[in-house]
Design an enzyme around this catalytic site. Structure first.
Site, PDB file in Angstrom:
ATOM      1  N   PHE A  97       0.890  -1.264  -0.159  1.00 18.85           N
ATOM      2  CA  PHE A  97      -0.009   0.018   0.051  1.00 18.85           C
ATOM      3  C   PHE A  97       0.970   1.210   0.053  1.00 18.85           C
ATOM      4  O   PHE A  97       0.652   2.314   0.575  1.00 18.85           O
ATOM      5  CB  PHE A  97      -0.855   0.025   1.180  1.00 18.85           C
ATOM      6  CG  PHE A  97      -1.520  -1.456   1.280  1.00 18.85           C
ATOM      7  CD1 PHE A  97      -2.517  -1.927   0.499  1.00 18.85           C
ATOM      8  CD2 PHE A  97      -1.441  -2.086   2.504  1.00 18.85           C
ATOM      9  CE1 PHE A  97      -3.097  -3.128   0.504  1.00 18.85           C
ATOM     10  CE2 PHE A  97      -1.887  -3.416   2.787  1.00 18.85           C
ATOM     11  CZ  PHE A  97      -2.722  -4.080   1.836  1.00 18.85           C
ATOM     12  N   CYS A  98       1.993   1.302  -0.581  1.00 23.34           N
ATOM     13  CA  CYS A  98       2.827   2.414  -0.761  1.00 23.34           C
ATOM     14  C   CYS A  98       3.064   2.880   0.923  1.00 23.34           C
ATOM     15  O   CYS A  98       3.184   4.106   0.723  1.00 23.34           O
ATOM     16  CB  CYS A  98       2.228   3.528  -1.636  1.00 23.34           C
ATOM     17  SG  CYS A  98       2.281   3.149  -3.101  1.00 23.34           S
ATOM     18  N   ALA A  99       3.006   2.048   1.797  1.00 26.52           N
ATOM     19  CA  ALA A  99       3.682   2.327   3.030  1.00 26.52           C
ATOM     20  C   ALA A  99       4.361   1.303   3.567  1.00 26.52           C
ATOM     21  O   ALA A  99       4.018   0.563   4.483  1.00 26.52           O
ATOM     22  CB  ALA A  99       2.413   2.837   3.971  1.00 26.52           C
TER      23      ALA A  99
END
Ligand SMILES: Cc1ncc(COP(=O)(O)O)c(C=O)c1O
Length: 469
Positions: free
Chosen positions: A378-380
């Site tokens: 999740f781009c985290a």
């Protein structure tokens, strides 16, 4: 005098309290790999939300008047210029901008933070948490590489730990300081204590930028009430997918910096010897602005307000409770949160299922049940690593199942049936196993024998119609 069809199209879909808001594509059917179709359950709205019908209608209504902005004498140019500037004013109202605040239209939240990073005064220290989306992490790392400072605080175990760590960092800092914090996590859905962050930052003379990409679609984000300095958001997460985003807030650092996109529109005069840069939003909106993107965001803001933010929130709470109860009923499923039950959440739940590769589960949910969810990190990445207790080398981002999860997210168009389709699909898959056969690909999983029309074919058909009509 009627110029074109002047029906107030944008108000034709006034929201009905307690009901999902009308979106383009509501009621669409998803083809199944096993044959036939089913109602499409879009539970990936935290990534990109569907377009509100009223937004699409307003854009269609604006299109005949689409022309150059700011520099055209023609009537259509004047209408387009008004559309852009009235949209700016509408967004300013939606975000509770104070006198003197600016609304700069960007491409998205990533672009908004890149713009803010570009405008930081020399010597600025940026303080942020490792739990942020990469859009609110990597620009500050870039700032450090250009000679600034970035203090990265560990993923906090509680809201209080977040505040304590922040205070510890702020105590030792001098010069301009920016605290960059999310309003709501795109992974856990947890709402961050932004008001306390702002109060703390103020005590130490620091400024605050809020990543409202996830918060704004779900809760009121009001700069005046929050006391924050800047807020960033993306139109495509706010039911306005026409390629625009927003950075709104204090003008001083923005006006003091050189233009983010030097070029036409960002200047007031250019000679062979030099140029004078524009002040205000135009300074950073070089090139031709995305008028339709701005219109879309402003109409989405107006629609959310017309629906009643409190009513939308009540509906979301009910759907989230249904989702969480449903997930809890799936054997071996674990929802991952940082801070536990008591903390307020937006409609986002990230989970893993024992014995299942999240990518395979997501593929099978789509192929066999018509459910769209997201899987991955999740781009985290640092936050997901912390949640899943996973240590990876920096170059390990592309590896397969370990350290990844699934995410379901709900929005203003989500229905009870969507949530039930996910829970039913998860139960069926975990209890009976998949009905189709799956093979590994370089990027994930594919159905061995897929009855669905290929996504590439569907896209090609859409594009061909547009170019040949
Ligand atoms: C919390 C958060 N911040 C920033 C972003 C980046 O948004 P965009 O990809 O629209 O730039 C996202 C997107 O998922 C997000 O969830």
């Amino acid at each position: 005098m009627t110029l074109l069809d002047e029906r107030p199209v944008a108000t034709a879909f006034l929201p009905v309290p307690g009901r999902p808001l009308p979106v383009v594509g509501a009621g669409r059917r998803a083809p199944l790999a096993t044959g036939g179709t089913t109602a499409y359950a879009d539970l990936d709205v935290a990534a990109s939300a569907p377009c509100l019908q009223a937004v699409a209608d307003a854009v269609a209504e604006a299109l005949p008047w689409y022309a150059s902005v700011h520099r055209g004498a023609g009537y259509a140019s004047q209408v387009s210029t008004e559309l852009l500037e009235q949209a700016r004013a509408g967004v300013a109202g939606f975000l509770g901008c104070r006198p003197g605040d600016q609304v700069v239209f960007t491409r998205n939240t990533t672009d908004a933070f890149a713009l803010l990073a570009h405008c930081l005064p020399a010597g600025t220290t940026v303080v942020s948490y490792a739990s942020e989306h990469h859009a609110n992490l990597l620009p500050w790392r870039g700032h450090a590489e250009r000679g600034g400072r970035h203090v990265l605080l560990a993923v906090p175990a509680s809201p209080q730990a977040a505040l304590d760590a922040l205070e510890g960092a702020l105590r030792g800092l001098h010069g301009p300081v920016l605290v960059a914090v999310t309003g709501a996590s795109n992974v856990t859905g947890e709402v961050w204590p932004v008001e306390q962050v702002v109060a703390l930052a103020r005590r130490y003379g620091a400024r605050v930028a809020v990543d409202a990409a996830q918060l704004a679609p779900h809760r009121v984000v009001d700069l005046r009430a929050l006391g924050a300095d800047w807020v960033a958001l993306s139109g495509h997460k706010l039911y306005a997918p026409y390629g625009a985003g927003v950075l709104a807030g204090r003008a001083d650092w923005l006006d003091a910096a050189g233009p983010y996109l030097p070029g036409g529109g960002a200047t007031t005069a250019v000679t062979t010897a030099g140029q004078a840069w524009a002040a205000g939003p135009a300074r950073h909106e070089g090139g031709t602005p995305n008028v339709l993107g701005a219109v879309a965001i402003a109409v989405a803001c107006a629609q959310l307000e017309a629906a009643g933010r409190a009513a939308l929130e009540r509906r979301e709470h009910a759907l989230l409770a249904r989702l969480e109860a449903g997930l809890a009923s799936v054997p071996g499923l674990r929802v991952h949160r940082l801070w536990g039950e008591a903390v307020e959440r937006i409609g986002v739940a990230t989970f893993t299922v024992e014995g299942w590769d999240p990518a395979l589960l997501a593929t099978a949910l789509s192929a066999e049940h018509g459910v769209g969810v997201r899987h991955g990190r999740f781009c985290a990445h640092p936050l997901v690593d912390a949640l899943l207790d996973c240590e990876r080398p920096v170059d390990g981002c592309g590896d397969a199942a370990s350290g990844t999860a699934l995410r379901a997210s709900i929005g203003v168009a989500t229905t009870e049936a969507d949530v039930d389709a996910l829970v039913g699909g998860l139960r069926a898959l975990t209890q009976a196993g998949p009905r189709a056969q799956y093979t590994r690909t370089s990027t994930g999983w594919a159905v061995a024998s897929d009855a669905r029309p290929s996504a590439a074919g569907t896209a090609a058909r859409i594009l061909r119609r547009q170019t040949h009509q």
